[in-house]
Design a protein around this motif. Structure first.
Motif, PDB file in Angstrom:
ATOM      1  N   ALA A  80       0.823  -1.222   0.000  1.00 46.56           N
ATOM      2  CA  ALA A  80       0.000   0.000   0.000  1.00 46.56           C
ATOM      3  C   ALA A  80       0.850   1.262   0.000  1.00 46.56           C
ATOM      4  N   GLY A  81       2.181   1.121   0.112  1.00 48.20           N
ATOM      5  CA  GLY A  81       3.071   2.270   0.094  1.00 48.20           C
ATOM      6  C   GLY A  81       2.982   3.125   1.336  1.00 48.20           C
ATOM      7  N   LEU A  82       2.653   2.513   2.470  1.00 43.97           N
ATOM      8  CA  LEU A  82       2.498   3.266   3.707  1.00 43.97           C
ATOM      9  C   LEU A  82       3.659   3.009   4.664  1.00 43.97           C
ATOM     10  N   THR A  83       4.055   4.044   5.402  1.00 41.78           N
ATOM     11  CA  THR A  83       5.033   3.867   6.470  1.00 41.78           C
ATOM     12  C   THR A  83       4.282   3.419   7.726  1.00 41.78           C
ATOM     13  N   LEU A  84       5.048   3.028   8.736  1.00 41.60           N
ATOM     14  CA  LEU A  84       4.432   2.630  10.001  1.00 41.60           C
ATOM     15  C   LEU A  84       3.619   3.772  10.607  1.00 41.60           C
ATOM     16  N   ASP A  85       4.203   4.988  10.560  1.00 39.38           N
ATOM     17  CA  ASP A  85       3.508   6.137  11.142  1.00 39.38           C
ATOM     18  C   ASP A  85       2.232   6.471  10.375  1.00 39.38           C
ATOM     19  N   GLN A  86       2.294   6.362   9.060  1.00 40.92           N
ATOM     20  CA  GLN A  86       1.112   6.662   8.255  1.00 40.92           C
ATOM     21  C   GLN A  86      -0.022   5.681   8.530  1.00 40.92           C
ATOM     22  N   LEU A  87       0.325   4.386   8.624  1.00 44.84           N
ATOM     23  CA  LEU A  87      -0.699   3.389   8.947  1.00 44.84           C
ATOM     24  C   LEU A  87      -1.207   3.598  10.369  1.00 44.84           C
ATOM     25  N   GLY A  88      -0.280   3.966  11.256  1.00 46.36           N
ATOM     26  CA  GLY A  88      -0.668   4.207  12.639  1.00 46.36           C
ATOM     27  C   GLY A  88      -1.687   5.328  12.760  1.00 46.36           C
TER      28      GLY A  88
END
Length: 478
Positions: free
Chosen positions: A18-26
């Motif tokens: 999905a091209g997401l970082t941990l912080d973005q998903l968080g």
């Protein structure tokens, strides 16, 4: 919850897609990126509600995250490496764990996993010796003593499985055992060419449990063997990683089989009724459920302390006086070697376990009181025989509990001061003077004491013979 390592890898896989970082998903699911990192690394178990939020944020079904399969071949290798490095074999080396990060090439990861697999295989072979077996068996006996030989979780599982096929009382029939196997997806197949080193074989791929011919004497043993084979699946066993693991699994499958053949509620009701009449007898317990005397005696030890409020001991002894199996939580001093192992040690000649061999009428149990330095014990002993020789099965209790048992009026009473050698190990002075220096004898050597067990995935079972058997029958069935 499923395996956390696999769950973490699947979350990381779909997050990367999905091209997401941990912080973005968080931010999308309302938790800190650092918390998600712990979940992805298999170090924290997420709530089901959070798994649902993560799945929605990544645009996948919850079932995709909870799938048992690693998301990729690389992830599978990473999961396996982490699991192997947490094992006791690698931990014993005192080496640091290698974290399979992105900088570790696929070829390097494959080589590391291969080395770990070989290390585990060689470790299993190296420990399959009688010496290691004795040490592991001693530790297991001590553990069971602390539990009063009662395993409540397995009792619950056995009750559930037996109830599922409609069994409500009496001896568990072969038909019920067959239905239990079918519920687990297995067919019971009787063959006459089992590997010499195996009592039964389970073909997980084709759903078959291979057993000896149904016409062998003592068919009750076939029920037990089938239940033991099923137990590995019911109890969630995996390939044993150590000899101690193998022995623990063997104990658990034997316990499960006994708990099915002699279900908890019916067994406790039967024994409590007998106790109320002051007429407990292992032979009655055996006959009520159609098992062997040894199975009934061992099952009694599972229930005596937890449900009848009495301490107990059990012995299986060969006709030479050597211990094959033993358990006690009543203070009886078992014979042990310097390592604490009792298997193979000789019991006192004055104990019921050996005295019973001398009587003429062996159709019923033999009763005896034995005075020892640890107190007086009441014993009930039954003898039997196999192709390997005679044996005795003994169940005993401290004197205070003898009032509950059949045979308590016996006048048989002997004194034992073992391990004092003057008790029964030193020959009579007159005979010693008569024959000392005038005789020579060649000892009968038990070859298995010196021989390592066959090395294989399952200790004691020859892999080549096992796999050839499976291939042969899979081909015939196909």
């Amino acid at each position: 919850m499923k395996d956390l390592a696999t769950l973490g890898h699947r979350i990381r896989h779909y997050r990367s897609d999905a091209g997401l970082t941990l912080d973005q998903l968080g931010q999308r699911v309302g938790v800190a990126g650092s918390q998600l990192s712990l979940i992805e690394n298999g170090r924290r178990e997420p709530r089901l509600s959070l798994i649902g939020s993560i799945a929605a944020a990544l645009g996948v079904a919850v079932s995709e995250l909870l799938d048992d399969a690693p998301p990729s071949e690389r992830a599978g290798l990473e999961i396996e490496l982490e699991r192997l490095q947490r094992g006791s074999v690698y931990a014993s080396l005192g080496l640091p764990a290698v974290r399979p990060g992105k900088n570790v090439a696929d070829e390097t990861l494959t080589a590391l996993v291969g080395l770990h697999r070989e290390l585990a295989r060689r470790s299993r072979e190296a420990i399959a010796t009688p010496e290691e077996a004795r040490r592991a068996n001693t530790e297991l006996r001590q553990k069971q003593r602390s539990l009063d030989n009662h395993m409540a979780s397995i009792e619950d599982i056995a009750e559930r499985e037996v109830a599922a096929v409609g069994h409500v009382g009496g001896a568990l029939t072969h038909r019920s055992v067959t239905r239990m196997a079918e519920r687990l997806g297995f067919e019971l197949v009787h063959v006459d060419d089992l590997p010499h080193s195996a009592r039964s074989v389970t073909d997980l791929e084709n759903g078959r449990i291979y057993l000896p011919p149904a016409s062998i004497p003592g068919g009750h043993g076939l029920r037990s063997m089938a239940l033991q084979a099923m137990a590995h699946r019911v109890l969630g066993h995996t390939e044993p990683e150590s000899y101690a693991d193998f022995l623990q699994q063997r104990l658990e499958i034997n316990y499960f089989a006994a708990a099915c053949l002699m279900p908890l509620r019916q067994s406790v009701d039967f024994l409590r009724e007998a106790k109320g009449k002051h007429d407990i007898a292992v032979e009655d317990f055996r006959d009520a459920f159609g098992t062997t005397h040894e199975s009934a005696a061992l099952r009694f030890t599972n229930l005596a302390t937890a449900h009848l409020d009495m301490e107990v001991h059990f012995l299986r002894v060969g006709d030479d006086g050597a211990v094959y199996k033993a358990y006690e939580n009543d203070g009886l001093r078992l014979p042990v070697d310097v390592t604490g192992s009792t298997e193979g040690q000789l019991v006192c000649r004055h104990w019921s376990s050996r005295v019973a061999f001398a009587r003429t009428n062996r159709t019923t149990e033999f009763y005896q009181y034995t005075d020892t330095p640890e107190g007086t014990f009441f014993d009930s002993t039954q003898t039997g025989s196999t192709s390997a020789g005679e044996f005795s099965i003994t169940v005993g209790v401290p004197f205070v509990h003898s009032k509950w048992f059949r045979g308590r009026e016996t006048t048989n009473r002997l004194t034992s001061t073992c391990p004092d050698e003057s008790c029964c190990r030193r020959p009579d002075t007159r005979l010693s003077q008569r024959w000392s220096g005038k005789a020579w004898s060649s000892a009968k050597l038990h070859a298995h004491i010196l021989s390592p067990l066959p090395s294989g995935t399952f200790p004691g079972v020859d892999d080549q013979e096992l796999y050839e058997f499976l291939e042969r029958h899979a081909t015939q069935a196909g």
